[in-house]
Design a protein around this motif. Structure first.
Motif, short mmCIF file in Angstrom:
data_model
loop_
_atom_site.label_atom_id
_atom_site.label_comp_id
_atom_site.label_asym_id
_atom_site.label_seq_id
_atom_site.Cartn_x
_atom_site.Cartn_y
_atom_site.Cartn_z
N CYS A 1 -5.43 80.76 25.78
CA CYS A 1 -4.86 80.08 26.95
C CYS A 1 -4.20 78.81 26.45
N ALA A 2 -2.89 78.79 26.50
CA ALA A 2 -2.13 77.64 26.03
C ALA A 2 -1.76 76.76 27.22
N ALA A 3 -2.06 75.48 27.11
CA ALA A 3 -1.77 74.53 28.18
C ALA A 3 -0.57 73.67 27.80
N SER A 4 0.21 73.35 28.80
CA SER A 4 1.34 72.44 28.60
C SER A 4 1.45 71.55 29.83
N GLY A 5 2.24 70.51 29.69
CA GLY A 5 2.38 69.56 30.79
C GLY A 5 1.53 68.34 30.57
N ARG A 6 0.78 67.92 31.56
CA ARG A 6 0.01 66.69 31.50
C ARG A 6 -1.33 66.92 30.81
N THR A 7 -1.25 67.34 29.56
CA THR A 7 -2.46 67.68 28.83
C THR A 7 -3.15 66.48 28.23
N SER A 8 -2.61 65.29 28.43
CA SER A 8 -3.24 64.10 27.88
C SER A 8 -4.50 63.74 28.65
N ARG A 9 -4.65 64.30 29.83
CA ARG A 9 -5.86 64.03 30.62
C ARG A 9 -6.96 64.98 30.20
N ASN A 10 -8.17 64.65 30.59
CA ASN A 10 -9.32 65.49 30.27
C ASN A 10 -9.48 66.58 31.32
N GLN B 1 0.85 67.78 36.49
CA GLN B 1 0.82 69.24 36.53
C GLN B 1 0.51 69.79 35.14
N VAL B 2 -0.23 70.86 35.15
CA VAL B 2 -0.57 71.56 33.91
C VAL B 2 -0.17 73.01 34.08
N GLN B 3 0.48 73.55 33.08
CA GLN B 3 0.82 74.96 33.08
C GLN B 3 -0.07 75.68 32.07
N LEU B 4 -0.57 76.84 32.48
CA LEU B 4 -1.46 77.62 31.63
C LEU B 4 -0.87 79.01 31.41
N VAL B 5 -0.89 79.46 30.17
CA VAL B 5 -0.37 80.78 29.84
C VAL B 5 -1.41 81.51 28.99
N GLU B 6 -1.89 82.63 29.53
CA GLU B 6 -2.86 83.44 28.81
C GLU B 6 -2.16 84.50 27.97
N SER B 7 -2.84 84.93 26.93
CA SER B 7 -2.34 86.03 26.11
C SER B 7 -3.52 86.71 25.42
N GLY B 8 -3.27 87.90 24.91
CA GLY B 8 -4.28 88.59 24.12
C GLY B 8 -4.91 89.79 24.78
N GLY B 9 -4.68 90.00 26.05
CA GLY B 9 -5.28 91.15 26.71
C GLY B 9 -4.60 92.44 26.31
N ARG B 10 -5.38 93.49 26.24
CA ARG B 10 -4.85 94.83 25.91
C ARG B 10 -5.92 95.86 26.14
N LEU B 11 -5.60 97.10 25.85
CA LEU B 11 -6.55 98.21 25.94
C LEU B 11 -7.38 98.24 24.65
#
Length: 124
Positions: free
Chosen positions: A22-31, A1-11
């Motif tokens: 977009c920060a990824a966490s979890g099984r990020t060792s895979r391509n 499983q990979v979790q993705l969290v976006e940030s930076g959006g605004r007006l």
């Protein structure tokens, strides 16, 4: 499983710039192929840009070509979307997506992992 969290959006005003992350966490060792999609109210989710697992290849929608730049830092498990010369029609929720492997797909249905989205609003 990979979790993705976006940030930076605004007006932002038309003509301005934003950088989404977009920060990824979890099984990020895979391509993973990483992508940004966006969805405006009442419209379908659309492809914006894709970056290959090693960052060597990028694919842009015609509507953003020359204005947006995708990059990735695999050491930080983060993908960036630099958006310049923003237009009101760029207003949408932007989603980060990931797909394991090297194959490139432009359809959202091929992506297994999604972030929660970040809102970008461009005022005229």
């Amino acid at each position: 499983q990979v979790q993705l969290v976006e940030s930076g959006g605004r007006l932002v005003q038309a003509g301005g710039s934003l950088r989404l992350s977009c920060a990824a966490s979890g099984r990020t060792s895979r391509n993973y192929v990483m992508a940004w999609f966006r969805q405006a109210p009442g419209k379908e989710r659309e492809f914006v840009v894709i970056i290959s697992w090693n960052g060597a290849n990028t694919y842009y929608a015609d509507s953003v070509k020359g204005r947006f730049t995708i990059s990735r830092d695999n050491a930080k498990n983060t993908v960036y979307l630099q958006m310049n010369s923003l237009k009101p029609e760029d207003t949408a929720t932007y989603y980060c997506a990931a797909r394991e492997g090297a194959s490139i797909y432009y359809s959202a249905s091929f992506y297994n992992y999604w972030g929660q989205g970040t809102q970008v609003t461009v005022s005229s």
